[in-house]
Design a protein around this motif. Structure first.
Motif, PDB file in Angstrom:
ATOM      1  N   ALA A  66       6.043  -1.461  -0.157  1.00 17.62           N
ATOM      2  CA  ALA A  66       4.687  -1.984  -0.338  1.00 17.62           C
ATOM      3  C   ALA A  66       3.611  -0.950  -0.058  1.00 17.62           C
ATOM      4  O   ALA A  66       2.502  -1.040  -0.596  1.00 17.62           O
ATOM      5  CB  ALA A  66       4.482  -3.201   0.554  1.00 17.62           C
ATOM      6  N   SER A  67       3.906   0.038   0.783  1.00 20.20           N
ATOM      7  CA  SER A  67       2.902   1.028   1.159  1.00 20.20           C
ATOM      8  C   SER A  67       2.892   2.251   0.247  1.00 20.20           C
ATOM      9  O   SER A  67       2.265   3.261   0.567  1.00 20.20           O
ATOM     10  CB  SER A  67       3.142   1.490   2.602  1.00 20.20           C
ATOM     11  N   HIS A  68       3.571   2.163  -0.902  1.00 20.11           N
ATOM     12  CA  HIS A  68       3.618   3.302  -1.817  1.00 20.11           C
ATOM     13  C   HIS A  68       2.197   3.717  -2.207  1.00 20.11           C
ATOM     14  O   HIS A  68       1.349   2.863  -2.478  1.00 20.11           O
ATOM     15  CB  HIS A  68       4.410   2.943  -3.066  1.00 20.11           C
ATOM     16  N   PRO A  69       1.917   5.015  -2.257  1.00 14.39           N
ATOM     17  CA  PRO A  69       0.539   5.466  -2.531  1.00 14.39           C
ATOM     18  C   PRO A  69      -0.002   5.082  -3.904  1.00 14.39           C
ATOM     19  O   PRO A  69      -1.215   5.147  -4.117  1.00 14.39           O
ATOM     20  CB  PRO A  69       0.634   6.993  -2.392  1.00 14.39           C
ATOM     21  N   ASP A  70       0.856   4.678  -4.858  1.00 13.37           N
ATOM     22  CA  ASP A  70       0.325   4.304  -6.169  1.00 13.37           C
ATOM     23  C   ASP A  70      -0.270   2.896  -6.186  1.00 13.37           C
ATOM     24  O   ASP A  70      -0.874   2.470  -7.169  1.00 13.37           O
ATOM     25  CB  ASP A  70       1.390   4.442  -7.264  1.00 13.37           C
ATOM     26  N   LYS A  85      -3.186  -3.773   0.144  1.00 11.85           N
ATOM     27  CA  LYS A  85      -3.795  -3.208  -1.063  1.00 11.85           C
ATOM     28  C   LYS A  85      -2.843  -3.205  -2.256  1.00 11.85           C
ATOM     29  O   LYS A  85      -3.247  -2.845  -3.368  1.00 11.85           O
ATOM     30  CB  LYS A  85      -4.270  -1.788  -0.783  1.00 11.85           C
ATOM     31  N   LEU A  86      -1.591  -3.565  -2.026  1.00 12.46           N
ATOM     32  CA  LEU A  86      -0.634  -3.582  -3.127  1.00 12.46           C
ATOM     33  C   LEU A  86      -1.084  -4.578  -4.199  1.00 12.46           C
ATOM     34  O   LEU A  86      -1.381  -5.726  -3.903  1.00 12.46           O
ATOM     35  CB  LEU A  86       0.761  -3.955  -2.632  1.00 12.46           C
ATOM     36  N   SER A  87      -1.125  -4.139  -5.444  1.00 11.01           N
ATOM     37  CA  SER A  87      -1.532  -5.005  -6.553  1.00 11.01           C
ATOM     38  C   SER A  87      -0.322  -5.338  -7.419  1.00 11.01           C
ATOM     39  O   SER A  87       0.315  -4.442  -7.974  1.00 11.01           O
ATOM     40  CB  SER A  87      -2.604  -4.324  -7.405  1.00 11.01           C
ATOM     41  N   PRO A  88       0.005  -6.627  -7.579  1.00 12.82           N
ATOM     42  CA  PRO A  88       1.113  -7.020  -8.463  1.00 12.82           C
ATOM     43  C   PRO A  88       0.800  -6.784  -9.935  1.00 12.82           C
ATOM     44  O   PRO A  88       1.705  -6.761 -10.764  1.00 12.82           O
ATOM     45  CB  PRO A  88       1.280  -8.514  -8.179  1.00 12.82           C
ATOM     46  N   MET A  89      -0.473  -6.591 -10.263  1.00 17.75           N
ATOM     47  CA  MET A  89      -0.866  -6.345 -11.655  1.00 17.75           C
ATOM     48  C   MET A  89      -0.720  -4.854 -11.956  1.00 17.75           C
ATOM     49  O   MET A  89      -1.462  -4.031 -11.420  1.00 17.75           O
ATOM     50  CB  MET A  89      -2.309  -6.779 -11.872  1.00 17.75           C
TER      51      MET A  89
END
Length: 392
Positions: A218-222, A347-351
């Motif tokens: 979930a914390s991936h920078p992208d 901040k993770l966006s599923p979109m």
């Protein structure tokens, strides 16, 4: 070449199938490349160049705008010159981007070891669909059907002078019209249908890959768990979007030139078309929304639980005990602060489709309509409409 158990065959979406094999035999494709410039020139020459020559011979290539001679017919330009050329040129751009996306999925270590074989099988299945003879035959049959419908409509009367031959008191289709219907229009719709089918293949591949076990974080920078690169695939379809939009806008151009279209009517059509484009590129990515939503939910819950333990540990060190539900002297390892991970997971966006991805495609979709509108409609009224649609 030794088959790598951790990597599939290159996902070359523009190749395979009877039409590709036919181009190989005709030596339109040589070596490893798709030879797009030469192929585009050949197909445009057949679809647009031959009717042009026939129109020149018949004396209907030029004339008053109201008569719609060949060189002033926006429909002929859009379908047989612009669209066919761009559809062929777009294949290389699309293939390279999709191939890199599949490669990155494997090289980025986003799949668990037990999912690698399943992912490789999914790619192989997609390539078999790409090579399907029945699929391309259906595309050809639908293209012939579209040409048949056009033939019936044109036989009932056409407003284009280049498509009509006048014999005494009767009129009939000109040689240029017959060629355009039988060859040019069929080629155009076949290329469109083939491109749509291969986009469906890509969509099915994404669906299959989304069902596999992954190593997303979930914390991936992208900001998308590590899958952000997949959401950028619509940018590879800029030329394709211009091609299809150009054909639709050609019909609008005819109405605009005859003063039957207003800015509000044009803006409505552009808005509906933009919504359709968003759906076309967004629907294939929906399959990842649940995966990323579950990842975000689980990660936030785990981080919150860990945060409670971290803060209670800090509380014991500071106060000597826990204020609520004191656990006495507890010997335990140092717990790292999960605050940064929690904030990143929030901040993770599923979109996967973002505004930055959609702006180039949106501009490509609206450009032909804007060009049509600027010919007759007030620029001061059109610019705010374009800004509104692009900034959405």
């Amino acid at each position: 070449m030794v088959d790598d158990p951790n990597h599939p065959r290159p996902f070359l979406i523009a190749r395979g199938g009877p039409f590709y094999d036919l181009q190989l035999k005709a030596k339109l494709i040589r070596g490893k490349g798709l030879n797009p410039a030469v192929r585009a020139l050949v197909f445009v020459s057949l679809a647009w160049g031959v009717p042009l020559i026939l129109s020149v011979v018949a004396g209907t290539a030029l004339g008053p705008l109201a008569a719609r001679p060949f060189l002033l017919d926006p429909g002929a330009w859009a379908r047989f010159f612009l669209a066919i050329g761009l559809l062929v040129l777009a294949e290389t751009q699309i293939e390279e981007h999709l191939r890199e996306s599949v490669r990155q999925l494997f090289d980025g270590r986003l799949l668990t070891p037990k999912s690698l074989g399943l992912a490789k099988a999914a790619v192989a299945r997609a390539l078999r669909r790409r090579n399907s003879t029945p699929a391309e035959l259906i595309c050809l049959l639908l293209a012939l059907l579209a040409s048949g419908v056009l033939l019936m409509n044109d036989q009932n009367g056409t407003s284009s002078s280049w498509a009509t031959t006048i014999n005494d008191a009767s009129t009939s289709l000109s040689p240029a019209a017959w060629w355009s219907i039988i060859v040019s229009n069929t080629l155009f719709w076949f290329l469109v249908g083939r491109a749509l089918w291969r986009h469906i293949i890509w969509s099915l591949l994404l669906r299959d890959l989304s069902r596999l076990e992954t190593r997303l974080v979930a914390s991936h920078p992208d900001g998308h768990g590590g899958l952000g690169f997949i959401g950028k695939y619509p940018n590879a379809y800029v030329l394709f979007t211009v091609a299809v939009s150009g054909v639709i806008s050609a019909a609008v151009t005819h109405q605009v030139l005859h003063g039957t279209f207003t800015v509000s009517a044009l803006s409505t059509i552009m808005g509906l078309w933009l919504a359709l484009i968003f759906a076309y590129f967004g629907i294939p990515l929906i399959c990842f929304m649940r995966l990323l939503s579950d990842l975000k939910k689980s990660s936030l819950l785990a981080a919150a639980t860990r945060g409670t333990e971290y803060q209670r540990q800090a509380e014991r060190k500071t106060l000597g005990r826990n204020v609520i539900a004191d656990e006495g002297n507890v010997t335990e390892d140092e717990i790292p602060d999960p605050a940064k991970f929690y904030e990143a997971a929030k901040k993770l966006s599923p979109m996967l489709v973002t505004r930055a991805t959609l702006v180039p495609v949106s501009a490509a979709a609206l450009l032909p309509f804007a060009a049509a509108g600027f010919t007759q409609l007030p620029v001061k009224e059109l610019i705010p409409v374009l800004k509104h649609l692009l900034l959405f």
